[in-house]
Enzyme design. Structure first.
Site, PDB file in Angstrom:
ATOM      1  N   GLU A   1      36.607  43.049  37.993  1.00 18.45           N
ATOM      2  CA  GLU A   1      36.634  43.077  39.453  1.00 18.45           C
ATOM      3  C   GLU A   1      36.080  44.356  40.046  1.00 18.45           C
ATOM      4  O   GLU A   1      35.367  44.344  41.039  1.00 18.45           O
ATOM      5  CB  GLU A   1      38.054  42.839  39.966  1.00 18.45           C
ATOM      6  CG  GLU A   1      38.551  41.408  39.793  1.00 18.45           C
ATOM      7  CD  GLU A   1      38.928  41.055  38.364  1.00 18.45           C
ATOM      8  OE1 GLU A   1      38.997  41.963  37.514  1.00 18.45           O
ATOM      9  OE2 GLU A   1      39.139  39.865  38.095  1.00 18.45           O
TER      10      GLU A   1
ATOM     11  N   HIS B   1      49.627  34.816  41.617  1.00 17.68           N
ATOM     12  CA  HIS B   1      48.706  33.828  42.172  1.00 17.68           C
ATOM     13  C   HIS B   1      49.160  33.423  43.571  1.00 17.68           C
ATOM     14  O   HIS B   1      48.913  32.307  43.997  1.00 17.68           O
ATOM     15  CB  HIS B   1      48.615  32.597  41.275  1.00 17.68           C
ATOM     16  CG  HIS B   1      48.007  32.856  39.930  1.00 17.68           C
ATOM     17  ND1 HIS B   1      48.764  33.170  38.833  1.00 17.68           N
ATOM     18  CD2 HIS B   1      46.718  32.873  39.511  1.00 17.68           C
ATOM     19  CE1 HIS B   1      47.956  33.345  37.783  1.00 17.68           C
ATOM     20  NE2 HIS B   1      46.721  33.183  38.174  1.00 17.68           N
TER      21      HIS B   1
HETATM   22  C1  TPP Z   1      42.169  41.067  36.968  1.00 16.09           C
HETATM   23  C2  TPP Z   1      42.156  39.609  36.718  1.00 16.09           C
HETATM   24  N1  TPP Z   1      41.035  38.913  36.980  1.00 16.09           N
HETATM   25  C3  TPP Z   1      40.980  37.593  36.786  1.00 16.09           C
HETATM   26  C4  TPP Z   1      42.073  36.939  36.312  1.00 16.09           C
HETATM   27  C5  TPP Z   1      42.002  35.430  36.119  1.00 16.09           C
HETATM   28  N2  TPP Z   1      41.922  35.131  34.716  1.00 16.09           N
HETATM   29  C6  TPP Z   1      43.035  34.904  34.023  1.00 16.09           C
HETATM   30  S1  TPP Z   1      42.713  34.691  32.452  1.00 16.09           S
HETATM   31  C7  TPP Z   1      41.075  34.851  32.625  1.00 16.09           C
HETATM   32  C8  TPP Z   1      40.173  34.735  31.452  1.00 16.09           C
HETATM   33  C9  TPP Z   1      40.504  35.712  30.384  1.00 16.09           C
HETATM   34  O1  TPP Z   1      39.869  35.394  29.215  1.00 16.09           O
HETATM   35  P1  TPP Z   1      40.182  36.104  27.851  1.00 16.09           P
HETATM   36  O2  TPP Z   1      40.406  37.550  28.079  1.00 16.09           O
HETATM   37  O3  TPP Z   1      39.113  35.722  26.916  1.00 16.09           O
HETATM   38  O4  TPP Z   1      41.582  35.523  27.384  1.00 16.09           O
HETATM   39  P2  TPP Z   1      41.938  34.036  26.941  1.00 16.09           P
HETATM   40  O5  TPP Z   1      42.312  33.294  28.167  1.00 16.09           O
HETATM   41  O6  TPP Z   1      40.769  33.462  26.254  1.00 16.09           O
HETATM   42  O7  TPP Z   1      43.128  34.176  26.049  1.00 16.09           O
HETATM   43  C10 TPP Z   1      40.786  35.080  33.953  1.00 16.09           C
HETATM   44  C11 TPP Z   1      39.436  35.241  34.481  1.00 16.09           C
HETATM   45  C12 TPP Z   1      43.241  37.697  36.067  1.00 16.09           C
HETATM   46  N3  TPP Z   1      44.364  37.134  35.625  1.00 16.09           N
HETATM   47  N4  TPP Z   1      43.255  39.026  36.279  1.00 16.09           N
END
Ligand code: TPP
Ligand code: MG
Lengths: 402, 393
Positions: A136, A206
């Site tokens: 972000e 959220h």
């Molecule tokens: C700062 C922030 N940005 C966006 C999100 C929304 N979000 C939650 S999980 C995710 C993807 C994360 O992917 P990864 O790190 O590969 O973990 P995985 O879900 O594959 O375990 C996103 C974009 C968040 N929770 N926090």
């Protein structure tokens, strides 16, 4: 400081322009004066030199004109759209008309978590609508760079709750760019969109409504629509506006709210509140989702208490429309402000304080803030936490019986 | 506070493979089984390391059954959560861990319960391996009083002693992990902190700040990237300029590990922990793994990847089947025995579900507790001027 006779003078000058008559009790600078004047009930607040049309009838006429595509709005067909589709439509219009416009954010190329950018990559290409990595701070900082170099940057932060890693970029970099460069540089071309507010079960991360954090920051504009028509018009205004804007989208309304939205681009002015319903006893102010709660509360108050409420959608949180709100309070003598964010330091506090300064002698009861509890946004306690219609209704009763 | 001891001893069992409660009915006597065997495991890719973890791993029958039990319990628990979600008993955000079980089980097998662990929101598996019962995890998901966070956290927020959650903001837990490692170093207790994040999170700036601090101060921190190929709908290639996550600490040594093989994960984690405990500073591990479910419950998980891709992983490298087959092929356990265990786990999960759906919701007072530390009791302003609540703890 102007004296009250100066105000009456100006108002008299203005009234001569107008054919419409209305009767409004207006307090200016601690003195109650009755005026017989016309539709463009221009209001002057003590410290404001700018004159803005903000009368309720004017707003209504304006919105009617808008509806019939008469002012700054498109001639042409409308389509049934929900809120996310109206956002898509605004973005579509922008990409079509502004070749420099780019849209980026986490998963936006696939339409985004809330489907706001569906189809845009296919229509405009992957170099104009693209996914960013999960970062972000980078997204916003990158957006500032894109904007300062002259392109129209539209960044999506996946949830308003995730905007905080970008807080520094927004508050220190974006908001102050113009000021600190003596107007040489600015990132007015930057618009940040983010889903906002409660959804019923979003829990801590959220559900938040972080507008007050940003409202403390001169140089930013913060805008929150209540439905599809406003969303499109206000978003297009944000994109066109020459200041960095944050556009918060009430995510619970993405699908829930459906309206006939013009397909062509149109704008709705920023920093203008809209009076949705006129009334004489209590002014109800809010924005986004909570407006719908207040509209219901207004009907309840009318039905059960015979109390007439004036409902105002603030729409722009910063810089906000002091005139419309104060003028209304001058008329009703009572003000209730409601938002989902916690009460302490919420934007209701700013409104309350300003109205108290401007309309002290008009107030018939203490200003009421019906807001979220001073707790993190709770998981299973959400129904208890949110300022629902019953809580607002209670507050109105108390104000009336004060 | 729940009995910390129980949690620690649960974790001990899950780590060492000694399960006090194992009631396995078998048709053959234990003596018929091979008590111990050595397996070839995939060689790790190395970054700035002369030598890596071994390419052979020893497994005792006891350990094998224990890893199986752990992974299968997590799997069953996640499938139950999926079901409860579809029945609208669990609401809100819920991220399942099925497919990645070998990571949690393998890491836990190589560290001590007194070591530290922090992860993101995909936390159910680690909550279990760190010693929390299925009952408390499911009850947290359903938002009940008996949940591990008293029903106040939900899916993303679960904690236990030495397990720091359960963090919803992607990437935010990583600097915390480095800080925990600093505390370990300062206290000189020879403990390490396992700091987990996803491939998506690997692109957050905070990680690089953490890497630098950890390397600068030689902190006993094992950074672990669980690379499940996607961050939400974005595949790693689309999000990362380098998908060699084990190399992305640049000056920090790294390992790329088969995260579907519990033995590989165990050996690599053991190696990494030794590295940290020897005072050599941080190390990065990339665990190559896969999530079967979509990102969260609102993601069917098939718009950005094919069903065939998922099927391929399931059939060729499922961590549970892989371990089971290894043990069967070496006569370390019998098919009936695994069946018995499965039945037992199913029963345990069913009982936990019963609890998670019948336990009452937390009382309303809980809304205002735990905002500030409890002294002095404070009034919490809320919805309207006259509605104040007390925060008492
Ligand atoms: C700062 C922030 N940005 C966006 C999100 C929304 N979000 C939650 S999980 C995710 C993807 C994360 O992917 P990864 O790190 O590969 O973990 P995985 O879900 O594959 O375990 C996103 C974009 C968040 N929770 N926090
Ligand atoms: Mg991932």
């Amino acid at each position: 400081m102007r004296s009250s006779w100066q105000y009456s003078n100006i108002i008299q000058q203005l009234t001569t322009i107008n054919p419409y008559k209305s009767h409004i009790c207006c307090c200016l600078y601690r003195q109650k004066v009755e005026f017989n004047y016309s539709i463009c009930a221009f209001l002057f607040c003590r410290n404001t030199t700018k004159i803005q049309p903000a009368g309720s009838q004017l707003a209504r006429v304006l919105s009617i004109l808008h509806f019939f595509n008469l002012i700054g709005s498109p001639k042409g067909p409308t389509q049934k759209m929900n809120l996310f589709q109206s956002i898509t439509s605004a973005l579509d219009n922008t990409l079509a008309s502004d070749p420099t416009a780019v849209i980026f954010g986490e998963d936006v190329a696939f339409g985004g978590v809330f489907r706001c950018t569906v189809g845009l990559r296919d229509k405009y290409g992957k170099d104009r609508v693209f996914n960013t990595p999960l970062c972000e701070q980078g997204i916003v900082g990158f957006g500032i760079g894109v904007a300062v170099a002259g392109a129209t940057a539209i960044a999506e932060i996946q949830f308003a709750d995730y905007i905080f890693p970008a807080f520094d970029q927004i508050v220190n970099e974006a908001a102050k760019y113009r000021y600190r460069s003596g107007n040489l540089f600015d990132c007015g071309n930057l618009t940040i969109r983010a889903p906002w507010g409660c959804v019923g079960h979003g829990a801590l991360y959220h559900s938040q409504s972080p507008e007050a954090f940003f409202a403390h920051c001169p140089g930013l504009k913060i805008v929150i629509p209540r439905g599809p028509i406003q969303a499109k018009g206000l978003l297009l205004s944000c994109i066109a506006d020459k200041n960095p804007c944050i556009f918060f989208e009430p995510k619970i309304l993405y699908r829930a709210a459906v309206e006939q939205v013009p397909e062509e681009p149109y704008t709705i002015p920023l920093s203008q509140a809209e009076i949705l319903q006129e009334g004489s006893d209590v002014t109800l102010v809010s924005w986004g989702t909570q407006i719908h709660v207040l509209k219901e509360v207004a009907s309840m108050a009318q039905e059960k208490l015979g109390v007439s409420c004036e409902v105002i959608d603030l729409q722009t949180i910063l810089p906000w429309d002091i005139e419309t709100v104060c003028k209304s309070v001058v008329k009703t003598g009572r003000l209730l402000i409601s938002h989902e964010a916690p009460v302490t330091g919420g934007f209701a506090a700013e409104i309350s304080s300003t109205v108290q300064e401007e309309c002290f002698l008009n107030l018939e009861a203490p200003i009421s803030r019906v807001c979220g509890y001073d707790t993190p946004f709770p998981h299973i306690f959400e129904p208890f936490y949110t300022p629902d219609k019953w809580k607002c209704f209670e507050a109105i009763k108390k104000m009336i019986n004060y | 506070m729940k009995t910390m001891l129980a949690i620690i001893s649960n974790a001990l069992c899950r780590m060492t493979g000694r399960n006090a409660g194992a009631r396995v009915v078998v048709s053959r006597s234990f003596a018929d089984f091979t008590p111990q065997a050595t397996f070839d495991i995939k060689k790790c890719d190395l970054h700035r390391l002369e030598e890596g973890p071994p390419v052979k791993a020893e497994l005792t029958r006891e350990q094998g059954l224990q890893y199986y039990r752990t992974m299968q319990t997590v799997r069953r628990m996640e499938l139950k959560a999926d079901q409860l979600y579809k029945q609208k008993i669990i609401r809100g955000f819920c991220h399942l861990y099925d497919g990645q079980e070998a990571c949690a089980a393998g890491i836990e097998a190589a560290i001590n319960p007194s070591d530290h662990l922090i992860t993101a929101y995909r936390a159910h598996g680690y909550t279990y391996t760190r010693g929390v019962s299925v009952k408390e995890i499911l009850a947290e998901l359903t938002g009940r009083r008996g949940g591990v966070a008293k029903g106040k956290g939900g899916s993303m927020h679960m904690y236990a002693p030495h397990f720091y959650g359960g963090n919803g903001i992607v990437g935010a837990q990583v600097p915390l992990g480095a800080g925990i490692a600093l505390a370990c170093q300062y206290q000189g207790n020879n403990q390490v902190c396992v700091t987990l994040y996803g491939d998506g999170a690997a692109n957050q700036g905070q990680l690089f700040e953490s890497y630098n601090m950890a390397a600068l101060w030689k902190l006993p921190c094992i950074f672990i990237c669980e690379n499940n190929k996607y961050g939400m709908g974005t595949s790693v290639e689309r999000a990362a300029a380098s998908t060699d996550y084990y190399k992305r600490g640049d000056f920090i040594p790294g390992l790329r590990v088969d995260g579907m093989d519990v033995l590989c994960v165990r050996e690599a984690t053991q190696f990494a922990a030794d590295h940290c405990r020897a005072g050599k500073g941080p190390i990065i591990m990339e665990l190559q793994t896969y999530r079967y479910h979509g990102h969260s419950m609102s993601d069917p998980g098939v718009s950005y990847r094919t069903r065939e891709e998922i099927q391929e992983v399931r059939s060729k490298s499922d961590p549970i089947s892989m371990l089971k087959e290894r043990m069967l092929s070496h006569n370390m356990a019998s098919v009936e025995e695994f069946k018995e265990i499965d039945i037992e786990i199913r029963k345990q999960v069913e009982e936990a579900t019963q609890f998670a759906t019948s336990d009452p919701e937390p009382p309303l007072e809980e809304l205002c507790n735990h905002i500030f530390s409890k002294n002095p009791p404070l009034e919490v302003r809320g919805t309207s001027p006259w509605s104040k609540l007390k925060s008492v703890s």
